[in-house]
Design a protein around this motif. Structure first.
Motif, PDB file in Angstrom:
ATOM      1  N   GLU A   5       0.831  -1.198   0.000  1.00 50.89           N
ATOM      2  CA  GLU A   5       0.000   0.000   0.000  1.00 50.89           C
ATOM      3  C   GLU A   5       0.868   1.252   0.000  1.00 50.89           C
ATOM      4  N   PHE A   6       0.383   2.263  -0.684  1.00 48.17           N
ATOM      5  CA  PHE A   6       1.051   3.560  -0.664  1.00 48.17           C
ATOM      6  C   PHE A   6       0.780   4.216   0.681  1.00 48.17           C
ATOM      7  N   GLN A   7       1.831   4.660   1.345  1.00 43.42           N
ATOM      8  CA  GLN A   7       1.702   5.285   2.654  1.00 43.42           C
ATOM      9  C   GLN A   7       2.264   6.700   2.579  1.00 43.42           C
ATOM     10  N   PRO A   8       1.393   7.692   2.366  1.00 42.51           N
ATOM     11  CA  PRO A   8       1.873   9.059   2.168  1.00 42.51           C
ATOM     12  C   PRO A   8       2.536   9.652   3.410  1.00 42.51           C
ATOM     13  N   GLY A   9       2.151   9.225   4.599  1.00 47.77           N
ATOM     14  CA  GLY A   9       2.788   9.736   5.813  1.00 47.77           C
ATOM     15  C   GLY A   9       4.260   9.381   5.869  1.00 47.77           C
ATOM     16  N   ARG A  10       4.588   8.170   5.489  1.00 46.23           N
ATOM     17  CA  ARG A  10       5.994   7.751   5.469  1.00 46.23           C
ATOM     18  C   ARG A  10       6.768   8.484   4.381  1.00 46.23           C
ATOM     19  N   LEU A  11       6.123   8.750   3.264  1.00 46.66           N
ATOM     20  CA  LEU A  11       6.768   9.510   2.201  1.00 46.66           C
ATOM     21  C   LEU A  11       7.127  10.913   2.687  1.00 46.66           C
ATOM     22  N   ILE A  12       6.188  11.569   3.344  1.00 45.76           N
ATOM     23  CA  ILE A  12       6.436  12.921   3.850  1.00 45.76           C
ATOM     24  C   ILE A  12       7.536  12.903   4.903  1.00 45.76           C
ATOM     25  N   ALA A  13       7.499  11.944   5.811  1.00 49.67           N
ATOM     26  CA  ALA A  13       8.541  11.854   6.837  1.00 49.67           C
ATOM     27  C   ALA A  13       9.910  11.648   6.198  1.00 49.67           C
ATOM     28  N   LEU A  15      10.874  12.505   3.141  1.00 46.94           N
ATOM     29  CA  LEU A  15      11.290  13.708   2.427  1.00 46.94           C
ATOM     30  C   LEU A  15      11.757  14.802   3.384  1.00 46.94           C
ATOM     31  N   VAL A  16      11.070  14.938   4.513  1.00 50.93           N
ATOM     32  CA  VAL A  16      11.466  15.948   5.503  1.00 50.93           C
ATOM     33  C   VAL A  16      12.839  15.625   6.077  1.00 50.93           C
ATOM     34  N   LEU A  17      13.051  14.365   6.459  1.00 53.56           N
ATOM     35  CA  LEU A  17      14.346  13.998   7.027  1.00 53.56           C
ATOM     36  C   LEU A  17      15.456  14.063   5.982  1.00 53.56           C
ATOM     37  N   GLY A  32      29.111  26.757   6.303  1.00 58.35           N
ATOM     38  CA  GLY A  32      28.078  27.771   6.452  1.00 58.35           C
ATOM     39  C   GLY A  32      27.764  28.039   7.900  1.00 58.35           C
ATOM     40  N   ASP A  33      26.782  28.854   8.086  1.00 55.72           N
ATOM     41  CA  ASP A  33      26.420  29.250   9.439  1.00 55.72           C
ATOM     42  C   ASP A  33      24.942  28.953   9.682  1.00 55.72           C
ATOM     43  N   LEU A  34      24.562  27.711   9.510  1.00 51.36           N
ATOM     44  CA  LEU A  34      23.178  27.288   9.720  1.00 51.36           C
ATOM     45  C   LEU A  34      23.022  26.827  11.161  1.00 51.36           C
ATOM     46  N   PRO A  35      22.347  27.608  11.998  1.00 49.70           N
ATOM     47  CA  PRO A  35      22.193  27.201  13.401  1.00 49.70           C
ATOM     48  C   PRO A  35      21.305  25.956  13.521  1.00 49.70           C
ATOM     49  N   TRP A  36      21.512  25.182  14.565  1.00 52.79           N
ATOM     50  CA  TRP A  36      20.768  23.945  14.749  1.00 52.79           C
ATOM     51  C   TRP A  36      19.286  24.210  14.943  1.00 52.79           C
ATOM     52  N   TRP A  37      18.932  25.368  15.508  1.00 49.52           N
ATOM     53  CA  TRP A  37      17.532  25.627  15.809  1.00 49.52           C
ATOM     54  C   TRP A  37      16.712  25.947  14.561  1.00 49.52           C
ATOM     55  N   THR A  38      17.343  26.061  13.417  1.00 49.86           N
ATOM     56  CA  THR A  38      16.565  26.219  12.184  1.00 49.86           C
ATOM     57  C   THR A  38      16.109  24.867  11.649  1.00 49.86           C
ATOM     58  N   LEU A  39      16.897  23.828  11.904  1.00 52.39           N
ATOM     59  CA  LEU A  39      16.506  22.494  11.442  1.00 52.39           C
ATOM     60  C   LEU A  39      15.504  21.831  12.378  1.00 52.39           C
ATOM     61  N   ALA A  40      15.588  22.128  13.665  1.00 51.08           N
ATOM     62  CA  ALA A  40      14.693  21.486  14.636  1.00 51.08           C
ATOM     63  C   ALA A  40      13.217  21.759  14.334  1.00 51.08           C
ATOM     64  N   PRO A  41      12.798  23.016  14.095  1.00 52.72           N
ATOM     65  CA  PRO A  41      11.379  23.235  13.759  1.00 52.72           C
ATOM     66  C   PRO A  41      10.967  22.569  12.448  1.00 52.72           C
ATOM     67  N   LEU A  42      11.901  22.542  11.490  1.00 49.79           N
ATOM     68  CA  LEU A  42      11.598  21.872  10.216  1.00 49.79           C
ATOM     69  C   LEU A  42      11.307  20.395  10.441  1.00 49.79           C
ATOM     70  N   LEU A  47       7.571  16.052  10.788  1.00 49.19           N
ATOM     71  CA  LEU A  47       7.121  14.778  11.360  1.00 49.19           C
ATOM     72  C   LEU A  47       5.686  14.883  11.892  1.00 49.19           C
ATOM     73  N   GLY A  48       5.325  16.058  12.394  1.00 49.53           N
ATOM     74  CA  GLY A  48       3.928  16.264  12.811  1.00 49.53           C
ATOM     75  C   GLY A  48       2.977  16.184  11.631  1.00 49.53           C
ATOM     76  N   LEU A  49       3.371  16.797  10.517  1.00 49.72           N
ATOM     77  CA  LEU A  49       2.556  16.720   9.298  1.00 49.72           C
ATOM     78  C   LEU A  49       2.459  15.285   8.796  1.00 49.72           C
ATOM     79  N   ALA A  50       3.568  14.565   8.862  1.00 42.22           N
ATOM     80  CA  ALA A  50       3.562  13.169   8.429  1.00 42.22           C
ATOM     81  C   ALA A  50       2.637  12.334   9.309  1.00 42.22           C
ATOM     82  N   ALA A  51       2.647  12.584  10.615  1.00 35.26           N
ATOM     83  CA  ALA A  51       1.756  11.858  11.517  1.00 35.26           C
ATOM     84  C   ALA A  51       0.297  12.178  11.217  1.00 35.26           C
TER      85      ALA A  51
END
Length: 86
Positions: A5-13, A15-17, A32-42, A47-51
């Protein structure tokens, strides 16, 4: 290979990771200068959207699977108990 079965939640998870991993690699490679707190909300929001998508998919599929059985029971009930005038 058997189909599944196609599971879109797993696909989104996934792609996000994958996006978070690529951003982290680009940041590490370019010094670069990408702080860790920019990736955490993403990651958390993704993962919330995937759930949410996974739960909605589960509810839609369970409702779709139970609906034909309910129709069969209603149809069988009508033939066993005809209206009083007949």
């Amino acid at each position: 290979m058997s189909r599944h079965e196609f599971q879109p939640g797993r696909l989104i998870a996934g792609l996000v990771l994958l996006t978070a991993g690529v951003l982290y690699l680009v940041d590490a490679a370019d010094d670069g200068d990408l702080p860790w707190w920019t990736l955490a909300p993403l990651v958390v929001a993704g993962l919330g959207l995937a759930a949410l998508v996974g739960v909605v998919t589960m509810l839609v599929r369970s409702n779709h699977r139970t609906r034909p059985a309910a129709r069969e029971r209603q149809g069988a009930g009508d033939t066993e108990n005809p209206p009083p005038g007949e």
